[in-house]
Design an enzyme around this catalytic site. Sequence first.
Site, PDB file in Angstrom:
ATOM      1  N   ARG A  50      -5.391 -14.014  17.579  1.00 42.56           N
ATOM      2  CA  ARG A  50      -6.458 -14.010  16.570  1.00 42.56           C
ATOM      3  C   ARG A  50      -7.576 -13.061  17.005  1.00 42.56           C
ATOM      4  O   ARG A  50      -8.222 -12.427  16.178  1.00 42.56           O
ATOM      5  CB  ARG A  50      -7.019 -15.424  16.352  1.00 42.56           C
ATOM      6  CG  ARG A  50      -8.230 -15.442  15.421  1.00 42.56           C
ATOM      7  CD  ARG A  50      -8.570 -16.834  14.951  1.00 42.56           C
ATOM      8  NE  ARG A  50      -8.675 -17.806  16.022  1.00 42.56           N
ATOM      9  CZ  ARG A  50      -9.747 -17.937  16.822  1.00 42.56           C
ATOM     10  NH1 ARG A  50     -10.789 -17.143  16.679  1.00 42.56           N
ATOM     11  NH2 ARG A  50      -9.758 -18.861  17.763  1.00 42.56           N
ATOM     12  N   TYR A 102     -12.211  -2.269  -8.556  1.00 43.59           N
ATOM     13  CA  TYR A 102     -11.031  -3.130  -8.632  1.00 43.59           C
ATOM     14  C   TYR A 102     -11.466  -4.535  -9.027  1.00 43.59           C
ATOM     15  O   TYR A 102     -12.457  -5.067  -8.514  1.00 43.59           O
ATOM     16  CB  TYR A 102     -10.322  -3.129  -7.274  1.00 43.59           C
ATOM     17  CG  TYR A 102      -9.296  -4.226  -7.112  1.00 43.59           C
ATOM     18  CD1 TYR A 102      -8.231  -4.350  -8.007  1.00 43.59           C
ATOM     19  CD2 TYR A 102      -9.397  -5.145  -6.069  1.00 43.59           C
ATOM     20  CE1 TYR A 102      -7.300  -5.364  -7.869  1.00 43.59           C
ATOM     21  CE2 TYR A 102      -8.466  -6.157  -5.918  1.00 43.59           C
ATOM     22  CZ  TYR A 102      -7.418  -6.263  -6.822  1.00 43.59           C
ATOM     23  OH  TYR A 102      -6.502  -7.267  -6.686  1.00 43.59           O
ATOM     24  N   ASP A 173     -14.839   2.515  -0.694  1.00 43.46           N
ATOM     25  CA  ASP A 173     -13.426   2.133  -0.765  1.00 43.46           C
ATOM     26  C   ASP A 173     -12.631   3.409  -0.993  1.00 43.46           C
ATOM     27  O   ASP A 173     -12.746   4.072  -2.025  1.00 43.46           O
ATOM     28  CB  ASP A 173     -13.209   1.149  -1.914  1.00 43.46           C
ATOM     29  CG  ASP A 173     -11.797   0.573  -1.924  1.00 43.46           C
ATOM     30  OD1 ASP A 173     -10.849   1.313  -1.589  1.00 43.46           O
ATOM     31  OD2 ASP A 173     -11.632  -0.605  -2.287  1.00 43.46           O
ATOM     32  N   LYS A 198      -1.475  -0.441   0.108  1.00 47.20           N
ATOM     33  CA  LYS A 198      -1.211   0.673  -0.796  1.00 47.20           C
ATOM     34  C   LYS A 198      -0.642   1.879  -0.047  1.00 47.20           C
ATOM     35  O   LYS A 198       0.457   1.796   0.507  1.00 47.20           O
ATOM     36  CB  LYS A 198      -2.479   1.012  -1.575  1.00 47.20           C
ATOM     37  CG  LYS A 198      -3.201  -0.212  -2.169  1.00 47.20           C
ATOM     38  CD  LYS A 198      -2.309  -1.108  -3.023  1.00 47.20           C
ATOM     39  CE  LYS A 198      -3.064  -2.132  -3.839  1.00 47.20           C
ATOM     40  NZ  LYS A 198      -3.716  -3.212  -3.092  1.00 47.20           N
TER      41      LYS A 198
END
Length: 392
Positions: A50, A102, A173, A198
Amino acid sequence: MERNINTKCIHLKEDQGNNNHYGAISFPIYQTATFAHPGVGQSTGYDYSRLQNPTREHLEKIVASLESGIDALAFSTGMSAISALMELFKPGDHLIVDADLYGGSIRLFNSISSKNGIDFTSIDCCKEDVKKYITDKTKAVYIETPTNPMMNVTDIAALSKIAKEHKLMLIVDNTFLSPYFQNPLKLGADVVVHSGTKYLGGHNDTLAGFLVTSREDISEQLRFNIKTTGGGLAPFDSWLIMRGIKTLGVRMERAQSNAFKIAEWLEKQKPVTKVIYPGLKTHPAYEIMCRQSRGFGAMLTFEVKSKEFALSILEKVKLIQYAESLGGVETLITYPTTQTHADVPEDVRLKNGITDCVLRLSVGIEDADDLINDLSDAFEKTEEELYSGKES
């Protein structure tokens, strides 16, 4: 000497001649939750996955290199990355965000972040004067460029100048263009966001998100956030994204070439009322794109003459698949109204130009002629069915 980005996609400079993995060409997947210590007060450099994992760390170094950042953090999804980014802000802070984002980002800001006391002002950052909306509580400006799905383009360097004058963080972004075509940090941004699902992954087979920064103070805060909230990318998914990045350059070039051909074809079709692709000289921000990026990407949006026509196309394409997401080797067509922007209030959606007639295309690496033939068949069958009384 600075290496070409295609080389950076495959080789991490600091690892050359220092391979401690038995000569493995493919970086190993360290599929472990925890790490043993040699003794009290001693460590191998890793404690618990983690916190950090060698596979994820290697991927993060690659992404940082591609974006010319000092640090990159890999998250389980793009939304996980943005959620961690929002933890940099506190109740009462104000952010200026682009109106055309988005839908998932808008949903996060309007529900979770607003609930946590963060205020947002949505404006058209490529047209409006951002300075008019800055208050003494404004902490950051958040944009996409090009935007999703209307392909609006903001001048990053110009906005960075405003942000620095007012001591604001500039967040960009960069998912649509990827580090291959655009590097916002070099243009003055402080943080770059990526949905690694993506173009970085490129194969529609895993989820990931990234935050990249050029500032030590932001890196330190984000490292604390990812450790505390536990949104880090798993080792196997890190390896998949790493594998995808190796072909980023060749995929982006091929997909962009296809996008140009399809955009030009769409412009000649009577049922198409608008084609929005930043690589077309008719795009209002074409000159800005030429100035701040090395390419125009493979995302395009087009509008047809009716809602019925749009819905019919979605049902009649065969090679092109009707699905959410983008950036993979497969060409996908999306209906923003009911998919990516379904949670955006209708008045906001319509103001941004996202009507029931708008379709978004993520162009893949198939043969361009086959993609055009698929669209042509769908258009022809739709015309026959809707306007000639014939069943397709």
